[in-house]
Design a protein around this motif. Structure first.
Motif, mmCIF file in Angstrom:
data_model
loop_
_atom_site.group_PDB
_atom_site.id
_atom_site.type_symbol
_atom_site.label_atom_id
_atom_site.label_comp_id
_atom_site.label_asym_id
_atom_site.label_seq_id
_atom_site.Cartn_x
_atom_site.Cartn_y
_atom_site.Cartn_z
ATOM 1 N N GLY A 122 0.797 -1.221 0.000
ATOM 2 C CA GLY A 122 0.000 0.000 0.000
ATOM 3 C C GLY A 122 0.830 1.272 0.000
ATOM 4 N N PHE A 123 2.154 1.159 0.136
ATOM 5 C CA PHE A 123 3.028 2.328 0.121
ATOM 6 C C PHE A 123 3.742 2.400 -1.224
ATOM 7 C CE2 PHE A 123 2.318 1.959 4.572
ATOM 8 C CZ PHE A 123 2.458 3.240 5.085
ATOM 9 N N ASP A 124 3.907 3.607 -1.712
ATOM 10 C CA ASP A 124 4.601 3.834 -2.975
ATOM 11 C C ASP A 124 6.101 3.627 -2.756
ATOM 12 O OD1 ASP A 124 5.625 4.706 -5.375
ATOM 13 O OD2 ASP A 124 4.863 6.758 -5.201
ATOM 14 N N PRO A 125 6.706 2.615 -3.387
ATOM 15 C CA PRO A 125 8.131 2.340 -3.173
ATOM 16 C C PRO A 125 9.026 3.520 -3.536
ATOM 17 C CG PRO A 125 7.097 0.537 -4.375
ATOM 18 C CD PRO A 125 6.088 1.639 -4.274
ATOM 19 N N GLU A 126 8.678 4.256 -4.566
ATOM 20 C CA GLU A 126 9.504 5.404 -4.967
ATOM 21 C C GLU A 126 9.458 6.497 -3.915
ATOM 22 O OE1 GLU A 126 12.113 7.856 -6.915
ATOM 23 O OE2 GLU A 126 11.753 5.713 -7.088
ATOM 24 N N ARG A 127 8.301 6.760 -3.351
ATOM 25 C CA ARG A 127 8.196 7.781 -2.294
ATOM 26 C C ARG A 127 8.954 7.352 -1.033
ATOM 27 N NH1 ARG A 127 2.446 10.505 -1.680
ATOM 28 N NH2 ARG A 127 3.773 12.065 -0.720
ATOM 29 N N ILE A 128 8.873 6.089 -0.692
ATOM 30 C CA ILE A 128 9.626 5.581 0.462
ATOM 31 C C ILE A 128 11.119 5.726 0.200
ATOM 32 C CG2 ILE A 128 10.243 3.464 1.720
ATOM 33 C CD1 ILE A 128 7.618 4.418 2.708
ATOM 34 N N ARG A 129 11.570 5.391 -1.013
ATOM 35 C CA ARG A 129 12.991 5.503 -1.354
ATOM 36 C C ARG A 129 13.463 6.950 -1.257
ATOM 37 N NH1 ARG A 129 16.101 7.359 -4.731
ATOM 38 N NH2 ARG A 129 14.521 8.056 -6.181
ATOM 39 N N ARG A 130 12.648 7.883 -1.776
ATOM 40 C CA ARG A 130 13.024 9.302 -1.706
ATOM 41 C C ARG A 130 13.068 9.794 -0.267
ATOM 42 N NH1 ARG A 130 8.979 12.162 -5.023
ATOM 43 N NH2 ARG A 130 8.134 10.172 -5.625
ATOM 44 N N GLN A 131 12.111 9.384 0.547
ATOM 45 C CA GLN A 131 12.102 9.802 1.944
ATOM 46 C C GLN A 131 13.301 9.214 2.692
ATOM 47 O OE1 GLN A 131 10.078 12.088 3.335
ATOM 48 N NE2 GLN A 131 11.395 11.923 5.102
ATOM 49 N N ALA A 132 13.639 7.961 2.404
ATOM 50 C CA ALA A 132 14.799 7.336 3.035
ATOM 51 C C ALA A 132 16.076 8.081 2.648
ATOM 52 C CB ALA A 132 14.889 5.859 2.645
ATOM 53 N N SER A 133 16.193 8.470 1.390
ATOM 54 C CA SER A 133 17.361 9.242 0.948
ATOM 55 C C SER A 133 17.414 10.593 1.636
ATOM 56 C CB SER A 133 17.327 9.440 -0.570
ATOM 57 O OG SER A 133 17.487 8.215 -1.216
ATOM 58 N N SER A 134 16.270 11.201 1.830
ATOM 59 C CA SER A 134 16.205 12.483 2.524
ATOM 60 C C SER A 134 16.651 12.347 3.975
ATOM 61 C CB SER A 134 14.781 13.029 2.455
ATOM 62 O OG SER A 134 14.667 14.215 3.186
ATOM 63 N N LEU A 135 16.245 11.273 4.630
ATOM 64 C CA LEU A 135 16.660 11.058 6.018
ATOM 65 C C LEU A 135 18.167 10.823 6.113
ATOM 66 C CD1 LEU A 135 13.727 8.803 7.253
ATOM 67 C CD2 LEU A 135 14.196 11.173 7.914
ATOM 68 N N ILE A 136 18.731 10.108 5.147
ATOM 69 C CA ILE A 136 20.179 9.889 5.118
ATOM 70 C C ILE A 136 20.898 11.214 4.909
ATOM 71 C CG2 ILE A 136 22.059 8.871 3.754
ATOM 72 C CD1 ILE A 136 20.257 6.393 3.431
ATOM 73 N N ALA A 137 20.383 12.058 4.034
ATOM 74 C CA ALA A 137 21.002 13.368 3.788
ATOM 75 C C ALA A 137 20.960 14.236 5.048
ATOM 76 C CB ALA A 137 20.306 14.074 2.629
ATOM 77 N N LYS A 138 19.865 14.167 5.778
ATOM 78 C CA LYS A 138 19.764 14.937 7.024
ATOM 79 C C LYS A 138 20.797 14.448 8.033
ATOM 80 C CE LYS A 138 16.733 15.962 10.887
ATOM 81 N NZ LYS A 138 15.476 15.666 11.556
ATOM 82 N N ARG A 139 20.907 13.136 8.182
ATOM 83 C CA ARG A 139 21.908 12.590 9.102
ATOM 84 C C ARG A 139 23.311 13.003 8.676
ATOM 85 N NH1 ARG A 139 21.087 6.401 8.946
ATOM 86 N NH2 ARG A 139 23.063 6.430 10.063
ATOM 87 N N ARG A 140 23.593 12.944 7.373
ATOM 88 C CA ARG A 140 24.918 13.299 6.861
ATOM 89 C C ARG A 140 25.250 14.746 7.170
ATOM 90 N NH1 ARG A 140 24.103 12.680 1.518
ATOM 91 N NH2 ARG A 140 23.688 14.882 1.273
ATOM 92 N N THR A 141 24.296 15.642 7.000
ATOM 93 C CA THR A 141 24.518 17.060 7.271
ATOM 94 C C THR A 141 24.838 17.287 8.747
ATOM 95 O OG1 THR A 141 23.044 17.675 5.471
ATOM 96 C CG2 THR A 141 23.451 19.344 7.148
ATOM 97 N N ILE A 142 24.108 16.636 9.613
ATOM 98 C CA ILE A 142 24.348 16.816 11.051
ATOM 99 C C ILE A 142 25.679 16.196 11.449
ATOM 100 C CG2 ILE A 142 23.492 16.196 13.343
ATOM 101 C CD1 ILE A 142 20.646 16.513 12.143
ATOM 102 N N VAL A 143 26.010 15.037 10.913
ATOM 103 C CA VAL A 143 27.296 14.401 11.204
ATOM 104 C C VAL A 143 28.440 15.303 10.747
ATOM 105 C CG1 VAL A 143 28.793 12.485 10.483
ATOM 106 C CG2 VAL A 143 26.485 12.034 11.318
#
Length: 132
Positions: free
Chosen positions: A46-67
């Motif tokens: 029921g979840f759009d795999p592309e939207r989940i992938r983009r959100q996961a990439s966004s979360l990784i980018a946020k972590r990278r910026t803070i690190v």
């Protein structure tokens, strides 16, 4: 319906048991969404795999910026490959460590294991100041 009967009659569950089962199902579904976002698991039905992938990439980018803010030495060691290195590091883990400081230190260790970052300098012992 007579008093004492309810929609749970005949199913062996009362109102509290039905609510508990619903809460368990919701918790399991939420766990599958989180696993898809932070651990690279398949998205739940029921979840759009592309939207989940983009959100996961966004979360990784946020972590990278803070690190990179917490440990500029780590960002400097990774250099231009920071985004790719951090993405590989993040995807190699089943879940992020608890807290950004731990994430930064784990990423530094990950880079060190790959020869991308030197060992930290040894701090002199307190008693070494007393020696002539």
């Amino acid at each position: 319906m007579t008093p004492g009967e309810g929609p749970w009659e005949g199913r062996g569950e009362g109102p509290d048991e039905g609510l508990g089962a619903a809460q368990r199902r919701l918790a399991e579904a939420q766990g599958r969404v989180v696993a898809a976002l932070v651990a690279g698991a398949d998205p739940p039905e029921g979840f759009d795999p592309e939207r989940i992938r983009r959100q996961a990439s966004s979360l990784i980018a946020k972590r990278r910026t803070i690190v990179a803010r917490i440990r500029p030495d780590v960002a400097a060691a990774a250099g231009r490959d920071l985004a790719a290195e951090f993405a590989a590091y993040a995807r190699s883990r089943s879940a992020p460590p608890p807290g950004y400081r731990a994430d930064a230190d784990d990423f530094a260790a990950w880079l060190r294991e790959r020869g991308r970052m030197p060992d930290p300098p040894r701090k002199p012992r307190w008693w070494s100041r007393l020696l002539p």
